[in-house]
Design a protein around this motif. Sequence first.
Motif, PDB file in Angstrom:
ATOM      1  N   SER A   1      11.821  14.670 -35.797  1.00 14.07           N
ATOM      2  CA  SER A   1      12.378  15.977 -35.577  1.00 14.07           C
ATOM      3  C   SER A   1      13.607  16.282 -36.619  1.00 14.07           C
ATOM      4  N   LYS A   2      13.887  15.623 -37.418  1.00 16.02           N
ATOM      5  CA  LYS A   2      14.756  15.581 -38.352  1.00 16.02           C
ATOM      6  C   LYS A   2      14.249  15.695 -39.582  1.00 16.02           C
TER       7      LYS A   2
ATOM      8  N   ALA B   1      21.515   8.092 -34.936  1.00 16.30           N
ATOM      9  CA  ALA B   1      20.461   8.995 -34.487  1.00 16.30           C
ATOM     10  C   ALA B   1      19.384   8.419 -33.775  1.00 16.30           C
TER      11      ALA B   1
ATOM     12  N   THR C   1       9.157   0.684 -30.658  1.00 13.13           N
ATOM     13  CA  THR C   1      10.434   1.448 -30.851  1.00 13.13           C
ATOM     14  C   THR C   1      10.887   1.057 -32.497  1.00 13.13           C
TER      15      THR C   1
ATOM     16  N   GLU D   1      12.195   5.479 -34.036  1.00 10.57           N
ATOM     17  CA  GLU D   1      12.447   6.245 -32.760  1.00 10.57           C
ATOM     18  C   GLU D   1      13.613   6.906 -32.862  1.00 10.57           C
ATOM     19  N   GLU D   2      13.859   8.149 -32.691  1.00 11.00           N
ATOM     20  CA  GLU D   2      15.237   8.708 -32.492  1.00 11.00           C
ATOM     21  C   GLU D   2      15.568   8.908 -31.185  1.00 11.00           C
ATOM     22  N   LYS D   3      16.820   9.041 -30.863  1.00  7.76           N
ATOM     23  CA  LYS D   3      17.366   9.112 -29.641  1.00  7.76           C
ATOM     24  C   LYS D   3      16.955  10.279 -28.633  1.00  7.76           C
ATOM     25  N   ASP D   4      16.259  11.203 -29.279  1.00 11.32           N
ATOM     26  CA  ASP D   4      15.618  12.366 -28.518  1.00 11.32           C
ATOM     27  C   ASP D   4      14.481  12.003 -27.991  1.00 11.32           C
ATOM     28  N   GLY D   5      13.686  10.631 -28.409  1.00 15.76           N
ATOM     29  CA  GLY D   5      12.407  10.072 -27.921  1.00 15.76           C
ATOM     30  C   GLY D   5      11.159  10.402 -29.060  1.00 15.76           C
ATOM     31  N   THR D   6      11.630  11.148 -30.108  1.00 11.01           N
ATOM     32  CA  THR D   6      10.703  11.371 -31.120  1.00 11.01           C
ATOM     33  C   THR D   6      10.336  10.132 -32.007  1.00 11.01           C
ATOM     34  N   LYS D   7       9.206   9.746 -31.927  1.00 14.85           N
ATOM     35  CA  LYS D   7       8.801   8.665 -32.824  1.00 14.85           C
ATOM     36  C   LYS D   7       7.989   9.109 -33.901  1.00 14.85           C
TER      37      LYS D   7
END
Length: 178
Positions: free
Chosen positions: A14-15, A48, A66, A147-153
């Motif tokens: 996502s980033k 993040a 994860t 894995e980002e904290k927003d759930g994006t892998k």
Amino acid sequence: MQINLGPHPAALPSKTDLKLWATVDQSASFGLTATMNIWFAVGAPIDAFVIPESPEPRRRDGLWNTTCFELFMRRPGEADYREWNFAPSGDWAAYDFTDYREGMTPAAVDAPPYLRLEDSLTWWTFGATVGIEAGGTWEYGLSAVIEEKDGTKSYWALIHPADEPDFHHPDCFVGRLA
């Protein structure tokens, strides 16, 4: 030498400014054993990302679910290979395969890998040192599940030869260590 890892196009982070790179070297051998040192670097603040905690780091299955870093190694021309999984928590795993995704067994490991995490506030690094058989040449692949904290892998590797992320693919063994 810095080696860049790229995200698989089917699962982007996502980033958009997220970067992953690694360095690899082999230290002097001691008899039949040498060490391979890998530093993975993540170009974004550590807070993040999902970083699993482990009160007592140990050998553990399923680390790839994860944030996890991976090393795949084989001898040139050989079908069998070893997969190492390293979690920032200090947990690790090692598996031997007889061929592409076949014959998976827990690898007999003389000593666990030496793992370390360093946070530089704007980016972070994760180091792994493993014992390898000295002499000859190795082919390797490096990869990561982030894995980002927003759930994006996102799935990172030196190369992505398939439509879906597949770190076991024989074409992923693009690194060489003599």
